[in-house]
Design an enzyme around this catalytic site. Structure first.
Site, PDB file in Angstrom:
ATOM      1  CG  HIS A   1     -24.819 104.337  65.604  1.00  0.00           C
ATOM      2  ND1 HIS A   1     -25.105 104.868  64.365  1.00  0.00           N
ATOM      3  CD2 HIS A   1     -24.455 105.387  66.377  1.00  0.00           C
ATOM      4  CE1 HIS A   1     -24.948 106.192  64.405  1.00  0.00           C
ATOM      5  NE2 HIS A   1     -24.554 106.535  65.626  1.00  0.00           N
TER       6      HIS A   1
ATOM      7  CG  HIS B   1     -24.210 109.689  62.175  1.00  0.00           C
ATOM      8  ND1 HIS B   1     -22.947 109.186  62.147  1.00  0.00           N
ATOM      9  CD2 HIS B   1     -24.636 109.572  63.472  1.00  0.00           C
ATOM     10  CE1 HIS B   1     -22.605 108.771  63.364  1.00  0.00           C
ATOM     11  NE2 HIS B   1     -23.606 108.986  64.190  1.00  0.00           N
TER      12      HIS B   1
ATOM     13  CG  ASP C   1     -17.993 109.478  62.727  1.00  0.00           C
ATOM     14  OD1 ASP C   1     -18.925 109.093  62.015  1.00  0.00           O
ATOM     15  OD2 ASP C   1     -18.029 110.495  63.414  1.00  0.00           O
TER      16      ASP C   1
ATOM     17  NE  ARG D   1      -5.286 114.431  80.164  1.00  0.00           N
ATOM     18  CZ  ARG D   1      -5.175 114.129  81.450  1.00  0.00           C
ATOM     19  NH1 ARG D   1      -4.685 115.010  82.306  1.00  0.00           N
ATOM     20  NH2 ARG D   1      -5.554 112.935  81.896  1.00  0.00           N
TER      21      ARG D   1
ATOM     22  N   GLY E   1     -21.883 114.216  62.706  1.00  0.00           N
ATOM     23  CA  GLY E   1     -21.960 115.669  62.831  1.00  0.00           C
ATOM     24  C   GLY E   1     -23.236 116.206  62.214  1.00  0.00           C
TER      25      GLY E   1
ATOM     26  CG  ASP F   1     -25.818 107.839  68.851  1.00  0.00           C
ATOM     27  OD1 ASP F   1     -24.747 107.721  68.247  1.00  0.00           O
ATOM     28  OD2 ASP F   1     -26.610 108.784  68.638  1.00  0.00           O
TER      29      ASP F   1
ATOM     30  CD  GLU G   1     -28.548 112.074  64.729  1.00  0.00           C
ATOM     31  OE1 GLU G   1     -27.607 112.321  63.945  1.00  0.00           O
ATOM     32  OE2 GLU G   1     -28.379 111.849  65.952  1.00  0.00           O
TER      33      GLU G   1
END
Ligand code: HPA
Ligand code: ZN
Length: 309
Positions: free
Chosen positions: A14, A184, A125, A62, A157, A264, A187
């Site tokens: 993760h 996720h 993700d 970028r 998110g 993470d 959390e």
């Protein structure tokens, strides 16, 4: 202990690519903004302000060259920690949001990974709060690259603003394309959010710390052998756990829930994988033999069956 932890062969399951970018690297990419300003970006009042900072880092990247640079830096760091295998989460959803072409970006990170001694697989993700169509698009981007090292599809998110039940179609599609599934969950929200992610078919849970509040859920995770990707420093820095002594890692472990330690977003949380093992020893009394077991878990619960210490 320090030498033991360093020498222990480890895997990262993760780990967000964009969360590994040090303030110094951001400054190299944009010399007009000082390192101090980028350090200030890595201070969070709460979980949502962390998510905004994560998006802001993504915005700074970028194109393919920037992504290749951050991949090389991350892999150098992992190799120094004796990490042999990593499933790196790429915020493909953020690339979509920026309206950049993902193909050359993925080619660049895959080429960078091919030069590293660390074995790499990718997890693409999507951003929960961007909604079901967005999440499906990311699942399609992942499905197109299953033969190029993309091993799984996941969602991150905001659990509050992007409930799991929006994403049934995307998860079914991803599974049928041969992708493994992670989410996720639990959390910043409670155990019901983990139950909902399991309903989607998630085979691992990112964080999942709220499971400690639900005995039936802990038994379910233990009996089905579904691991939690535990990230102690992350939870403290984003404020979802107030004090280290409140972190449920030990309770989950003692209840027989499979766990793996992870960093993470190591730059954004000022942590490292080795440091997470150190915290487990210093604050949660994990013995060397238990830590060796956790390191074995990091290979055992890899989506890649060929992941070897
Ligand atoms: N949770 C949710 N979204 C994220 C995280 C996280 O830990 N890291 C990067 N994006
Ligand atoms: Zn994460």
């Amino acid at each position: 202990m320090e030498l033991f932890l360093l020498e222990l062969p480890k895997a990262e399951l993760h780990l967000h690519l964009e969360g590994s970018v040090e303030p110094e690297t951001l400054h190299e990419l944009d010399p007009a903004t000082s390192v101090e300003e980028f350090r200030a970006l890595y201070q969070y009042a709460d979980f949502d302000s962390f998510l905004r900072a994560f998006g802001a880092v993504g915005k700074r990247l970028r194109g393919p060259d920037d992504y290749a640079l951050i991949t090389r830096r991350l892999l150098e760091n992992l190799a120094r920690q004796n990490v042999h295998y990593a499933e790196i989460i790429v915020a493909a959803g953020v690339v979509l949001w920026k309206e950049q072409n993902f193909t050359p970006i993925f080619d660049a990170i895959a080429a960078a990974a091919a030069e590293s001694p660390v074995q790499v697989r990718w997890i693409l993700d999507a951003v929960r709060q961007f909604g079901p169509e967005h999440v499906m698009q990311v699942a399609e981007m992942a499905a197109e690259r299953v033969d190029r090292g993309v091993i799984a599809f996941g969602i991150g998110g905001s659990e509050q603003r992007g409930p799991a039940n929006w994403f049934g179609d995307a998860f079914s599609f991803a599974r049928s394309a041969g992708l493994r599934l992670t989410a996720h969950a639990g959390e910043s929200m409670g155990p019901e959010s983990i139950w909902d992610a399991l309903e989607l078919g998630a085979e691992r849970i990112g964080h999942g710390i709220a499971a400690a509040r639900d005995e039936a859920l802990m038994r379910h995770l233990r009996d089905r052998d579904i691991p939690l990707e535990i990230c102690i420093s992350s939870n403290l820095v984003t404020g979802v756990v107030a004090r280290i002594e409140d972190h449920p890692v030990r309770r989950l472990y003692d209840a027989g829930v499979p766990i793996v330690l992870n960093s993470d977003d190591p730059a954004m949380f000022r942590c490292s994988l080795t440091g997470e093992y150190r915290l487990a020893a210093s604050h949660f009394a994990f013995t060397q033999s238990e830590l060796a077991g956790l390191a074995q878990n990091s290979f055992r619960y890899a989506f890649e069956r060929e992941a070897l210490p």
